[in-house]
Design a protein around this motif. Structure first.
Motif, short mmCIF file in Angstrom:
data_model
loop_
_atom_site.label_atom_id
_atom_site.label_comp_id
_atom_site.label_asym_id
_atom_site.label_seq_id
_atom_site.Cartn_x
_atom_site.Cartn_y
_atom_site.Cartn_z
N ASP A 1 -10.73 36.68 -38.88
CA ASP A 1 -11.03 35.69 -39.92
C ASP A 1 -10.50 34.32 -39.51
OD1 ASP A 1 -12.07 37.62 -41.85
OD2 ASP A 1 -9.99 38.31 -42.05
N GLU A 2 -9.36 34.33 -38.81
CA GLU A 2 -8.74 33.10 -38.35
C GLU A 2 -8.25 33.30 -36.92
OE1 GLU A 2 -5.85 31.42 -41.01
OE2 GLU A 2 -6.91 32.11 -42.81
N GLN B 1 -16.75 30.90 -31.69
CA GLN B 1 -17.85 30.48 -32.55
C GLN B 1 -19.21 30.97 -32.06
OE1 GLN B 1 -16.86 29.74 -35.23
NE2 GLN B 1 -14.88 28.73 -34.97
N LYS C 1 -6.17 39.39 -44.37
CA LYS C 1 -6.64 38.47 -43.34
C LYS C 1 -6.37 39.06 -41.96
CE LYS C 1 -6.34 33.96 -45.59
NZ LYS C 1 -5.69 32.62 -45.57
N LYS D 1 -11.88 30.38 -38.83
CA LYS D 1 -10.98 29.25 -39.07
C LYS D 1 -10.03 29.12 -37.88
CE LYS D 1 -7.82 27.29 -42.50
NZ LYS D 1 -7.15 27.51 -43.81
N GLU D 2 -9.99 27.94 -37.28
CA GLU D 2 -9.23 27.73 -36.05
C GLU D 2 -7.95 26.94 -36.31
OE1 GLU D 2 -13.25 27.39 -33.26
OE2 GLU D 2 -12.35 25.62 -34.20
N HIS D 3 -6.89 27.34 -35.62
CA HIS D 3 -5.61 26.64 -35.67
C HIS D 3 -5.15 26.38 -34.24
CE1 HIS D 3 -5.18 27.98 -39.91
NE2 HIS D 3 -5.55 29.17 -39.47
N GLN E 1 -21.25 32.45 -39.95
CA GLN E 1 -20.02 31.89 -40.50
C GLN E 1 -19.14 31.38 -39.36
OE1 GLN E 1 -18.76 35.54 -42.41
NE2 GLN E 1 -19.71 34.98 -44.35
N THR E 2 -18.02 30.77 -39.72
CA THR E 2 -17.11 30.26 -38.70
C THR E 2 -15.73 30.88 -38.85
OG1 THR E 2 -16.52 28.37 -40.10
CG2 THR E 2 -18.30 28.05 -38.51
#
Length: 271
Positions: free
Chosen positions: A138-139, A162, A3, A175-177, A172-173
């Motif tokens: 990826d994130e 995005q 990742k 992944k958000e934190h 694709q998106t």
């Protein structure tokens, strides 16, 4: 599967490098082979926080321009067997970064050197270094302080993630934190800071963690050791919780309430 995680924000000084160092260290301590890359070309600080500034011989730009191999530039962390640092250059221009070079480095880290996690420490804003740091992610860990300007700038970064990342180009998106740093429940109660709920209402992405305001963070940075290594420090415990959540574990969000003072602290005005 490996990742690639970018630690990003719109505003400077919110704790991205501290976060990158502690999360990378935490993943390595959990047994995952991890590399943390400094994308802040010209203003590198990650090597200072990691305590390896005197061991830098080659850097990210040297590898991109094929002046050195990746193995020559990677620095093994002195605290964690599974952790390596790829420093930024202090003397080159940010324009020396290019997608082809960054992609080649990431591919080698994943395919040849078998890294499980790659943490990209992004510079603030939306200049070249920041765009390169987030492009292959990826994130994303969007780092913000509990103040209006920081949150507003983080909202802009979400739009870029995005729209200008590789995943966005592929439909694709990322992944958000959300990670909130320098949080003080006491100041929130006085109306001096935004609350966690206020920030979530604005940004509307999943909350990964809350890092309490702490002198331990500054002390750790000055000592060249990520704060996650400090025993019994609230900030260290909060970062350990963040790492656990990244690995899929359920951990309660802590440090959201003001610390209750004892009778004697209230009596004598102690903090």
């Amino acid at each position: 599967m490996a990742k690639i995680i970018v630690v990003t924000s719109g505003k400077g000084g919110v704790g991205k490098t501290t976060t990158s160092a502690s999360i990378a260290s935490g993943l390595a301590l959990r047994g995952h082979k991890t590399c943390v890359i400094d994308f802040d070309v010209g203003l590198r600080n990650l090597d200072l926080v990691m305590g390896c500034e005197r061991r830098v011989v080659y850097d990210l730009i040297n590898v991109i321009q094929k002046e050195a191999t990746l193995n020559q530039a990677l620095i093994k962390d002195k605290h964690c067997d599974n952790l390596y640092i790829l420093p930024a250059s202090q003397t080159r221009d940010k324009e020396a970064l290019n997608k082809a070079g960054v992609e080649r480095i990431l591919a080698e880290l994943i395919q040849s050197l078998r890294f499980e996690y790659i943490i990209c420490d992004s510079p603030a804003g939306i200049e070249t270094g920041a765009l390169m740091a987030l492009y292959f992610a990826d994130e994303a860990i969007v780092t913000t302080n509990p103040e209006v300007s920081s949150v507003r700038d983080s909202d802009r970064i979400l739009g870029i993630l995005q729209s200008k990342s590789r995943k966005a180009e592929r439909g694709q998106t990322v992944k958000e934190h959300l990670l909130i740093t320098r949080y003080s429940p006491e100041r929130v109660a006085k109306g001096e800071m935004l609350s966690v709920q206020d920030i979530q209402d604005i940004l509307r992405i999943p909350l990964l963690g809350v890092i309490p305001e702490s002198q331990n963070v500054l002390q750790a940075s000055n000592a060249g050791s990520p704060v996650i290594h400090q025993d019994n420090a609230n900030a260290a415990e909060a970062y350990k919780d963040v790492v656990a959540r990244l690995l899929g574990e359920n951990r309660e969000i802590r440090f959201l309430e003001p610390v209750k003072k004892s009778f004697f602290q209230r009596l004598f005005g102690g903090k």
